[in-house]
Every structure is written in structure tokens, then in C-alpha cells.
Motif scaffolding. Structure first.
Motif, mmCIF file in Angstrom:
data_model
loop_
_atom_site.group_PDB
_atom_site.id
_atom_site.type_symbol
_atom_site.label_atom_id
_atom_site.label_comp_id
_atom_site.label_asym_id
_atom_site.label_seq_id
_atom_site.Cartn_x
_atom_site.Cartn_y
_atom_site.Cartn_z
ATOM 1 N N LEU A 22 -7.065 5.425 -5.332
ATOM 2 C CA LEU A 22 -5.855 5.614 -4.737
ATOM 3 C C LEU A 22 -5.842 4.982 -3.393
ATOM 4 O O LEU A 22 -4.735 5.273 -2.915
ATOM 5 N N LEU A 23 -6.828 4.227 -2.658
ATOM 6 C CA LEU A 23 -6.898 4.040 -1.623
ATOM 7 C C LEU A 23 -7.349 2.267 -1.701
ATOM 8 O O LEU A 23 -8.186 1.722 -1.411
ATOM 9 N N PRO A 24 -6.162 1.465 -1.988
ATOM 10 C CA PRO A 24 -6.494 0.115 -2.334
ATOM 11 C C PRO A 24 -6.816 -0.862 -1.237
ATOM 12 O O PRO A 24 -7.289 -1.960 -1.454
ATOM 13 N N ASP A 25 -6.590 -0.564 -0.022
ATOM 14 C CA ASP A 25 -6.704 -1.281 1.124
ATOM 15 C C ASP A 25 -7.131 -0.666 2.450
ATOM 16 O O ASP A 25 -7.100 0.460 2.261
ATOM 17 N N GLU A 50 -6.833 4.190 6.198
ATOM 18 C CA GLU A 50 -6.567 4.419 7.743
ATOM 19 C C GLU A 50 -5.550 5.652 7.440
ATOM 20 O O GLU A 50 -5.602 6.558 8.330
ATOM 21 N N ARG A 51 -4.547 5.645 6.671
ATOM 22 C CA ARG A 51 -3.815 6.900 6.457
ATOM 23 C C ARG A 51 -4.694 7.999 5.964
ATOM 24 O O ARG A 51 -4.162 8.911 6.352
#
Length: 309
Positions: free
Chosen positions: A162-165, A170-171
Motif C-alpha cells: 500500500l506504499l507505492p513510492d 514518508e506519509r
């Protein structure tokens, strides 16, 4: 009666298996927070856990709500929303699941109001996992987290899919910083620690202490867990078992820690936290010997029979 409020996602896991030489998917009720709530209720008994989250408007959502009730988990903080139930499809490398998530918007993200009176009277408040990546859930969780009273337990439960980049990572780090800063206990895995910061458990524990977290537990799969209380750190080995399914093992650690804190309160000193972690790892080891997340959560009687020695 002391109880815990558990905020987060409830969904359907589709777990890859095999039937007559062909891949099939076994339907299991899941979601890390739902696993935690179920684990608390199994250890403490009915009425000791309340689940707070959004369920969809389909048959699968009805099954989830019925499962919670049958497990002794309260549903006073459950909301029904106009969306299909989110799905998580899991493939396996050995006993470890790799999840991909389906549903847009995911039903669990549409939760927007935590009953404040329920949180205020709770002994423990849990928050974490993938629900925090989406609004309006994250705003409802922030409001509950800001309330005084309960011990706050946080588990980031990082899902790299769920964290593609790097912006998404960072979020995620910003969310960890925000919630860990007000937490009484943070539990995360060594894989979470490496993914978030590129550091080992001891270094990440010190990083979280610097944010304000007094106690950090970093699980390391079959090896055990690091317990860090600021000035003191120690490693607790896990019981040796033959794991068949690690789904929900980390969630069972959090459920066991929440149970001990709810029933006995915050322990005095590092030795007390280490004792809590030893108990939690005995719960997780038994979960790994069983198939399937929430349905694998043990009772105290199950633990007594398994670890009679």
C-alpha cells in the motif's frame, strides 16, 4: 468491567491454498485490529473488547458482525456504510502471508465517528494498521487518540503493497511519529522497523523512545521479541513450534499485551514488561500452530493445556 476499545479495519481475507492440485482461496474473517479485538475477548472473556470500525452493506459484512458477536466482542462502536466489504488476498512464502488489498474506497476507511463516551471509560485503546492511511478513518482515530484516560497501544502494521513510492512511505512515517508520540506502548515487527527506517529493532526502539513512547516491543518472528523500556533492553526468545500459518501472530502479541495491561495494569520496571512479552509470545506461538488469523486466537484454557509444563 474493564474493557479495551480496538479501532481499525475489518475485512475478508482470501488465503491461498490448494485443492486437488489447484490453487483455491479460503475465506477467513480478518483485519489486524479485528484479530486484536478477538484475541482480547478470547483471553479475557465476553464484554472485555469493543471493536470500532466500519462494515459494508453486503452479506460478508453481516458475517463479520456475527463473528464479532459470537467471539464476545462488543459492536457498540461499529458503523455500517454503503460500500462492499474490503478484501485482502494472501499468498504465502512458507507460513508468512503476503497481502494485496481490494476495494475502492475500502469499507474500513469510511469510519468517521468513534463514540467518545466508550473511549473515555476504556482501560485500553488500540489503534493502528492500514486504516490510518485513509480518511475519514484517520481523523476519527486522531480524535479518539487525543482523549485522556485509556492506555494507548499503537501498531503501525506496515503493508508495503500500500506504499507505492517514497512519498507514501514518508506519509506512513509521519503517521507513526504522530501516534507513537502519544502512545504508552508501541508494538511493531522487525520487518516494519527495517521498512520504515532501515534500522534494526534496538535502534528503532530508541528512535521511538525519543518521540515519547515509554515502552517498545519489536517482534522478530520465530526468534522472539525485543523489549525496550528506555534505559533497558532485552530480547525474549519465542517458544519453539512448527508453524503452519503465521497470519495473526503479531496481532495476537498485541492482544496478549492489551489483555495483561487491562487486567493487571502497567507493570513496574523492565522485568514486568519482559514477563508480559513472554506471555504474549506464548500466545503467538500457539496461534502459529493453527490455521487462520482471528479464528486461531486462544483462550486461557488453550494456553494452559498447550504450555502445561
Amino acid at each position: 468491567m474493564a474493557y479495551a476499545v480496538v479501532l481499525g479495519e475489518a475485512l475478508i481475507d482470501l488465503l491461498e491454498t490448494e485443492h486437488e492440485g489447484r490453487p483455491v482461496y479460503r475465506q477467513v474473517i480478518g483485519g489486524a485490529p479485528l484479530n486484536v479485538a478477538t484475541g482480547i475477548a478470547r483471553l479475557a472473556g465476553p464484554g472485555h473488547a469493543e471493536f470500532g470500525g466500519a462494515l459494508g452493506d453486503d452479506v460478508l459484512a453481516g458475517r463479520i458482525e456475527a463473528f464479532l458477536s459470537d467471539a464476545g466482542v462488543g459492536t457498540r462502536a461499529v458503523a455500517r456504510v454503503a460500500a462492499p466489504t474490503a478484501l485482502a488476498v494472501a499468498t504465502f512464502d512458507g507460513a508468512e502471508p503476503d497481502f494485496r488489498f481490494y476495494g475502492e474506497p475500502p469499507s474500513y476507511a469510511l469510519y468517521d465517528d468513534v463514540p467518545r463516551d466508550l473511549v473515555d471509560r476504556a482501560a485500553v485503546l488500540y489503534c493502528g494498521s492500514i486504516s490510518l492511511l485513509r480518511a475519514p478513518f484517520v481523523d476519527a482515530a486522531r480524535a479518539a487518540w487525543a482523549a485522556g484516560g485509556p492506555l494507548r497501544l499503537f501498531d503501525p502494521n506496515v503493508r508495503p503493497r500500500l506504499l507505492p513510492d517514497e512519498a507514501a512511505w514518508e506519509r506512513q512515517r509521519a503517521l507513526v511519529t504522530e501516534f507513537a508520540a502519544r502512545a504508552d506502548l508501541v508494538k511493531l515487527s522487525s520487518v516494519d522497523a527495517e521498512g520504515l527506517y532501515g534500522e534494526g529493532p534496538a535502534e528503532v526502539a530508541r528512535r521511538l523512545h525519543a518521540l515519547g513512547t515509554p515502552v517498545v516491543v519489536v517482534t522478530a518472528g520465530a526468534r522472539g521479541a525485543l523489549v525496550s523500556t528506555g534505559d533497558e533492553q532485552s530480547f525474549v526468545p519465542a517458544p519453539v513450534v512448527e508453524a503452519v500459518d503465521a497470519t495473526g501472530a503479531g496481532d495476537s502479541v498485541m492482544a496478549a499485551l492489551a489483555y495483561r495491561l487491562m487486567i493487571e495494569g502497567r507493570p513496574a520496571g523492565h522485568a514486568g514488561w519482559r514477563n508480559y512479552a513472554e506471555f504474549a509470545l506464548s500466545v503467538a506461538a500457539l496461534v502459529c500452530e493453527r490455521v487462520g488469523g482471528a479464528v486461531a486466537m486462544p483462550t486461557l484454557d488453550d494456553l494452559s493445556r498447550r504450555w502445561a509444563e
